[in-house]
Write a protein that holds these residues in place. Structure first.
Motif, PDB file in Angstrom:
ATOM      1  N   ARG A 216      -0.368  29.880 -13.004  1.00  0.00           N
ATOM      2  CA  ARG A 216      -0.724  28.910 -11.963  1.00  0.00           C
ATOM      3  C   ARG A 216      -0.055  29.266 -10.643  1.00  0.00           C
ATOM      4  O   ARG A 216      -0.684  29.218  -9.587  1.00  0.00           O
ATOM      5  CB  ARG A 216      -0.319  27.505 -12.396  1.00  0.00           C
ATOM      6  CG  ARG A 216      -0.679  26.456 -11.386  1.00  0.00           C
ATOM      7  CD  ARG A 216      -0.238  25.055 -11.850  1.00  0.00           C
ATOM      8  NE  ARG A 216      -0.445  24.087 -10.818  1.00  0.00           N
ATOM      9  CZ  ARG A 216       0.420  23.831  -9.843  1.00  0.00           C
ATOM     10  NH1 ARG A 216       1.563  24.488  -9.783  1.00  0.00           N
ATOM     11  NH2 ARG A 216       0.163  22.922  -8.928  1.00  0.00           N
ATOM     12  N   ILE A 217       1.220  29.639 -10.710  1.00  0.00           N
ATOM     13  CA  ILE A 217       1.936  30.031  -9.494  1.00  0.00           C
ATOM     14  C   ILE A 217       1.280  31.254  -8.865  1.00  0.00           C
ATOM     15  O   ILE A 217       1.096  31.331  -7.644  1.00  0.00           O
ATOM     16  CB  ILE A 217       3.422  30.292  -9.816  1.00  0.00           C
ATOM     17  CG1 ILE A 217       4.125  28.967 -10.141  1.00  0.00           C
ATOM     18  CG2 ILE A 217       4.122  31.005  -8.667  1.00  0.00           C
ATOM     19  CD1 ILE A 217       5.520  29.125 -10.708  1.00  0.00           C
ATOM     20  N   GLU A 218       0.885  32.214  -9.701  1.00  0.00           N
ATOM     21  CA  GLU A 218       0.225  33.414  -9.189  1.00  0.00           C
ATOM     22  C   GLU A 218      -1.121  33.066  -8.566  1.00  0.00           C
ATOM     23  O   GLU A 218      -1.489  33.615  -7.521  1.00  0.00           O
ATOM     24  CB  GLU A 218       0.055  34.429 -10.308  1.00  0.00           C
ATOM     25  CG  GLU A 218       1.374  35.017 -10.763  1.00  0.00           C
ATOM     26  CD  GLU A 218       1.255  35.821 -12.040  1.00  0.00           C
ATOM     27  OE1 GLU A 218       0.133  35.966 -12.568  1.00  0.00           O
ATOM     28  OE2 GLU A 218       2.288  36.309 -12.510  1.00  0.00           O
ATOM     29  N   PHE A 219      -1.885  32.166  -9.182  1.00  0.00           N
ATOM     30  CA  PHE A 219      -3.173  31.767  -8.630  1.00  0.00           C
ATOM     31  C   PHE A 219      -3.004  31.094  -7.267  1.00  0.00           C
ATOM     32  O   PHE A 219      -3.743  31.366  -6.324  1.00  0.00           O
ATOM     33  CB  PHE A 219      -3.916  30.817  -9.573  1.00  0.00           C
ATOM     34  CG  PHE A 219      -4.507  31.471 -10.770  1.00  0.00           C
ATOM     35  CD1 PHE A 219      -5.191  32.670 -10.669  1.00  0.00           C
ATOM     36  CD2 PHE A 219      -4.391  30.884 -12.014  1.00  0.00           C
ATOM     37  CE1 PHE A 219      -5.745  33.279 -11.780  1.00  0.00           C
ATOM     38  CE2 PHE A 219      -4.935  31.485 -13.129  1.00  0.00           C
ATOM     39  CZ  PHE A 219      -5.615  32.680 -13.019  1.00  0.00           C
ATOM     40  N   VAL A 220      -2.052  30.191  -7.178  1.00  0.00           N
ATOM     41  CA  VAL A 220      -1.812  29.480  -5.920  1.00  0.00           C
ATOM     42  C   VAL A 220      -1.378  30.460  -4.835  1.00  0.00           C
ATOM     43  O   VAL A 220      -1.867  30.400  -3.702  1.00  0.00           O
ATOM     44  CB  VAL A 220      -0.763  28.356  -6.119  1.00  0.00           C
ATOM     45  CG1 VAL A 220      -0.307  27.788  -4.798  1.00  0.00           C
ATOM     46  CG2 VAL A 220      -1.343  27.251  -6.996  1.00  0.00           C
TER      47      VAL A 220
ATOM     48  N   MET B  45      -5.175  34.761   0.372  1.00  0.00           N
ATOM     49  CA  MET B  45      -6.574  34.969   0.764  1.00  0.00           C
ATOM     50  C   MET B  45      -6.929  34.115   1.982  1.00  0.00           C
ATOM     51  O   MET B  45      -7.630  34.582   2.887  1.00  0.00           O
ATOM     52  CB  MET B  45      -7.515  34.651  -0.407  1.00  0.00           C
ATOM     53  CG  MET B  45      -7.403  35.636  -1.552  1.00  0.00           C
ATOM     54  SD  MET B  45      -7.807  37.322  -1.087  1.00  0.00           S
ATOM     55  CE  MET B  45      -9.557  37.191  -0.924  1.00  0.00           C
ATOM     56  N   VAL B  46      -6.472  32.882   2.029  1.00  0.00           N
ATOM     57  CA  VAL B  46      -6.744  32.018   3.179  1.00  0.00           C
ATOM     58  C   VAL B  46      -6.086  32.596   4.429  1.00  0.00           C
ATOM     59  O   VAL B  46      -6.696  32.691   5.490  1.00  0.00           O
ATOM     60  CB  VAL B  46      -6.262  30.570   2.907  1.00  0.00           C
ATOM     61  CG1 VAL B  46      -6.260  29.746   4.171  1.00  0.00           C
ATOM     62  CG2 VAL B  46      -7.124  29.924   1.833  1.00  0.00           C
TER      63      VAL B  46
ATOM     64  N   ALA C  61      -8.008  37.806   9.718  1.00  0.00           N
ATOM     65  CA  ALA C  61      -9.164  38.678   9.935  1.00  0.00           C
ATOM     66  C   ALA C  61     -10.093  38.094  10.995  1.00  0.00           C
ATOM     67  O   ALA C  61     -10.604  38.820  11.863  1.00  0.00           O
ATOM     68  CB  ALA C  61      -9.920  38.895   8.625  1.00  0.00           C
ATOM     69  N   PHE C  62     -10.316  36.788  10.955  1.00  0.00           N
ATOM     70  CA  PHE C  62     -11.171  36.152  11.952  1.00  0.00           C
ATOM     71  C   PHE C  62     -10.583  36.289  13.351  1.00  0.00           C
ATOM     72  O   PHE C  62     -11.290  36.636  14.307  1.00  0.00           O
ATOM     73  CB  PHE C  62     -11.373  34.673  11.607  1.00  0.00           C
ATOM     74  CG  PHE C  62     -12.192  33.928  12.610  1.00  0.00           C
ATOM     75  CD1 PHE C  62     -13.557  34.125  12.691  1.00  0.00           C
ATOM     76  CD2 PHE C  62     -11.592  33.034  13.492  1.00  0.00           C
ATOM     77  CE1 PHE C  62     -14.317  33.445  13.628  1.00  0.00           C
ATOM     78  CE2 PHE C  62     -12.340  32.355  14.430  1.00  0.00           C
ATOM     79  CZ  PHE C  62     -13.704  32.558  14.499  1.00  0.00           C
TER      80      PHE C  62
END
Length: 131
Positions: free
Chosen positions: A27-31, A37-38, A44-45
């Motif tokens: 879960r920590i890795e996913f978060v 990514m955000v 990038a924008f």
């Protein structure tokens, strides 16, 4: 009989604790991956917007300074350089995404190894050889 029940309870307790720890780590890795990514998307924008503004300014400036013959060569050269940079950027993005995918697969594989250890399919000797 009581000893077997107690050892079974201890084994079940160990298994659940191990799974909870692994799931919390996942879960920590996913978060963390989502936050990266955000952040990467926002950066990038911003980078694309700044690049477009500077590129348009450069084109207007070169249009005012260069002779008609030089304009053709400079603009085509700029287009070629930008195409190469774009190819490099897409290659870098794909490498980054593949690295993140491997990281997730590694975590899930380690969880499967933990379950195999608890089920008795693997021993501690197998783990010491891996590391």
């Amino acid at each position: 009989m009581s000893g077997q029940i107690n050892s079974l309870k201890e084994l079940l307790h160990t298994v659940t604790e191990l799974l909870f720890v692994r799931f919390k780590m996942a879960r920590i890795e996913f978060v963390a991956q989502k936050e990266r990514m955000v952040r990467l998307g926002i950066l990038a924008f911003v980078a694309v917007m700044l690049f477009l503004m500077s590129y348009i300014s450069l084109l207007f400036g070169l249009n005012a300074v260069l002779s008609p013959e030089a304009k053709v060569w400079v603009f085509f050269a700029l287009s070629a350089v930008m195409l190469l940079l774009m190819i490099w950027a897409f290659w870098s993005i794909s490498r980054n995404l593949m690295g993140q995918r491997r990281f997730l697969a590694k975590t899930l594989h380690e969880l499967q190894e933990d379950v195999a250890y608890v089920q008795g399919k693997k021993t501690m000797a197998d783990w010491s050889l891996k590391e």
